[in-house]
Design a protein around this motif. Structure first.
Motif, mmCIF file in Angstrom:
data_model
loop_
_atom_site.group_PDB
_atom_site.id
_atom_site.type_symbol
_atom_site.label_atom_id
_atom_site.label_comp_id
_atom_site.label_asym_id
_atom_site.label_seq_id
_atom_site.Cartn_x
_atom_site.Cartn_y
_atom_site.Cartn_z
ATOM 1 N N GLY A 20 0.812 -1.330 -0.205
ATOM 2 C CA GLY A 20 -0.009 -0.146 0.057
ATOM 3 C C GLY A 20 0.779 1.134 0.095
ATOM 4 O O GLY A 20 0.171 2.257 0.036
ATOM 5 N N ASP A 21 2.114 1.070 -0.267
ATOM 6 C CA ASP A 21 3.008 2.439 -0.344
ATOM 7 C C ASP A 21 2.958 3.048 -1.466
ATOM 8 O O ASP A 21 3.890 2.500 -2.509
ATOM 9 N N SER A 22 2.454 4.031 -1.660
ATOM 10 C CA SER A 22 2.078 4.856 -3.097
ATOM 11 C C SER A 22 3.463 5.272 -3.529
ATOM 12 O O SER A 22 3.700 5.177 -4.573
ATOM 13 N N LYS A 23 4.050 5.869 -2.706
ATOM 14 C CA LYS A 23 5.467 6.686 -3.041
ATOM 15 C C LYS A 23 6.587 5.603 -3.556
ATOM 16 O O LYS A 23 7.123 5.910 -4.419
ATOM 17 N N ALA A 24 6.589 4.378 -2.705
ATOM 18 C CA ALA A 24 7.704 3.375 -3.425
ATOM 19 C C ALA A 24 7.027 3.083 -4.550
ATOM 20 O O ALA A 24 8.095 2.732 -5.524
ATOM 21 N N TYR A 25 5.878 2.765 -4.850
ATOM 22 C CA TYR A 25 5.162 2.266 -6.003
ATOM 23 C C TYR A 25 5.664 3.607 -7.218
ATOM 24 O O TYR A 25 6.247 3.073 -8.214
ATOM 25 N N HIS A 26 5.471 4.558 -6.671
ATOM 26 C CA HIS A 26 5.895 5.684 -7.815
ATOM 27 C C HIS A 26 7.292 5.681 -8.190
ATOM 28 O O HIS A 26 7.680 5.787 -9.204
ATOM 29 N N LYS A 27 8.300 5.368 -7.204
ATOM 30 C CA LYS A 27 9.849 5.350 -7.525
ATOM 31 C C LYS A 27 9.926 4.131 -8.483
ATOM 32 O O LYS A 27 10.763 4.116 -9.249
ATOM 33 N N LEU A 28 9.298 2.906 -7.871
ATOM 34 C CA LEU A 28 9.586 1.891 -9.001
ATOM 35 C C LEU A 28 9.172 1.994 -10.278
ATOM 36 O O LEU A 28 9.915 1.828 -11.400
ATOM 37 N N LEU A 29 7.882 2.539 -10.515
ATOM 38 C CA LEU A 29 7.513 2.702 -11.747
ATOM 39 C C LEU A 29 8.216 3.830 -12.580
ATOM 40 O O LEU A 29 8.536 3.602 -13.827
#
Lengths: 188, 211
Positions: A20-29
């Motif tokens: 559920g960590d949106s920031k980490a997801y953004h970084k990954l993408l």
């Protein structure tokens, strides 16, 4: 060695994202997109398709990674999983566009021109895409993606709960993925 | 749409994804339960089941059908995970025809040749060809629904494996009703029914499991 460290970082971002960590997801993408783009461009070049089409493939791949992330076994490395998704989507999407391989020379020249041309067609795209979505979804997509408003603020503006906004967003992303494969079919 | 905008959008969709392994397990349980209910409502055990259990031929049918079920089921999750599809474990499936072949050879040795024809044709081959596909239907539907969350490298193959697991459930149930226990009968008719289900599963996979 460097690649291993990078992959470990990607995997940890993905694990956080799935929790559920949106920031980490953004970084990954953001981190994986350039790699996907290189692959997509290479393939499109090989088939004589314009660069704007490669960007379509990139977006299709990103949506697939997102919608299918439940198939990643978190005990395994992330890189091979991403590569497999990219390969499947590239083959699929180029095959569907395959009959269109004889792109006129003018189009190839046009694709070599500035990014401006790409962004013009992008704008047409988003209007077409938004036109396909039903209303709460359309407003939510516009608000979050283009205006960069957070889910919470969007929920407040629309007088919806955050959960309802997230459900709607998820449906919109599914609809987008369907839209991409449909459009590739039309072209093919 | 700009790719950056799309990334913003995707990153906000943080609801936890469906875990395919759990979804597949649930589908197997639901599918097997539905087929069980159907089986006991319409057919049920054969009347002499208590005696039959003690015979080797009857027990062997379950060895075959349960091997088919467990091997096919164990492959399901790999089939819908990108980059894992074509693992070497697939070859384990060959164990089932090998088992059948071995049993057929033994049966041919221990049975007088005059009985071969009777054993092969059995008493109700058509029943077998109808019941196994019908009982495969519900597990198949549940499995396909779960697999739609997946991303098979090879949708046809994934559909065929789901069909094999479903046929394993169906054949196990049917084996407890079917009065024919000879490996000759099982090798021909159970296999024919299973192959029909697999063919349907393959084409259904191409149609419904693309992503």
């Amino acid at each position: 060695m460097k690649n291993l460290a990078r992959e470990e970082e990607w995997a940890s971002w993905m694990r956080s994202a799935m929790a559920g960590d949106s920031k980490a997801y953004h970084k990954l993408l953001n981190a994986i997109t350039p790699y996907i783009r290189v692959m997509a461009r290479k393939r499109c070049e090989q088939f004589g398709a314009p660069a704007s089409e490669a960007e379509d493939v990139v977006q299709e791949v990103l949506l697939a990674i997102h919608l299918k992330r439940g198939t990643w076994d978190i005990a395994r490395p992330l890189g091979p999983w991403i590569s497999a998704i990219v390969r499947n989507k590239l083959i699929d999407s180029l095959r569907r566009r395959g009959r269109n391989i004889n792109v006129p020379l003018e189009d190839v020249i046009a694709s070599l021109e500035s990014d401006e041309r790409v962004s013009v067609s992008d704008r047409i795209d988003i209007e077409r895409i938004l036109g396909r979505l039903k209303d709460p979804q359309r407003t939510i997509v516009r608000s979050i993606s283009i205006e960069g408003v957070s889910v919470r603020q969007t929920a407040e503006q629309l007088k919806m709960t955050e959960v309802a906004v997230r459900v709607s967003l998820h449906r919109a992303l599914k609809a987008l993925a369907a839209f991409y494969s449909e459009r590739a079919n039309e072209n093919g | 749409m700009r790719t950056d905008d799309l990334i913003n959008l995707i990153a906000q969709d943080t609801r936890p994804p469906v875990e395919v392994s759990k979804a597949l397990l649930l589908a197997l349980v639901m599918g097997a339960a539905t087929s069980c209910v159907l089986f006991f409502a319409v057919l049920g055990f054969r009347p002499d089941v208590a005696d039959a259990i003690e015979t080797g031929r009857f027990a062997f049918k379950f060895l075959v059908t349960l091997s088919l079920f467990s091997i096919a089921s164990s492959l399901l999750s790999a089939m819908v995970r990108p980059g894992q599809g074509a693992t070497a474990r697939r070859w384990l499936l060959l164990l089932v025809p090998i088992l059948l072949l071995g049993a057929v050879i033994v049966e041919l040795i221990v049975t007088p040749s005059g009985l071969w024809g009777v054993r092969l044709i059995g008493s109700n081959a058509v029943h077998c060809l109808i019941v196994i596909p019908l009982l495969s239907f519900f597990p198949g539907v549940f499995l396909f629904r779960a697999m739609r969350n997946g991303a098979p490298d090879n949708p046809g193959q994934a559909g065929a494996i789901a069909a094999l697991a479903s046929a394993g459930i169906a054949a196990t149930l049917y084996a407890s009703n079917c009065p024919d226990d000879s490996p000759l009968f099982v090798a021909i008719w159970y296999s024919a029914a299973t192959l029909a289900v697999v063919a349907i599963g393959y084409f259904a996979g191409l149609r419904f499991l693309r992503w």
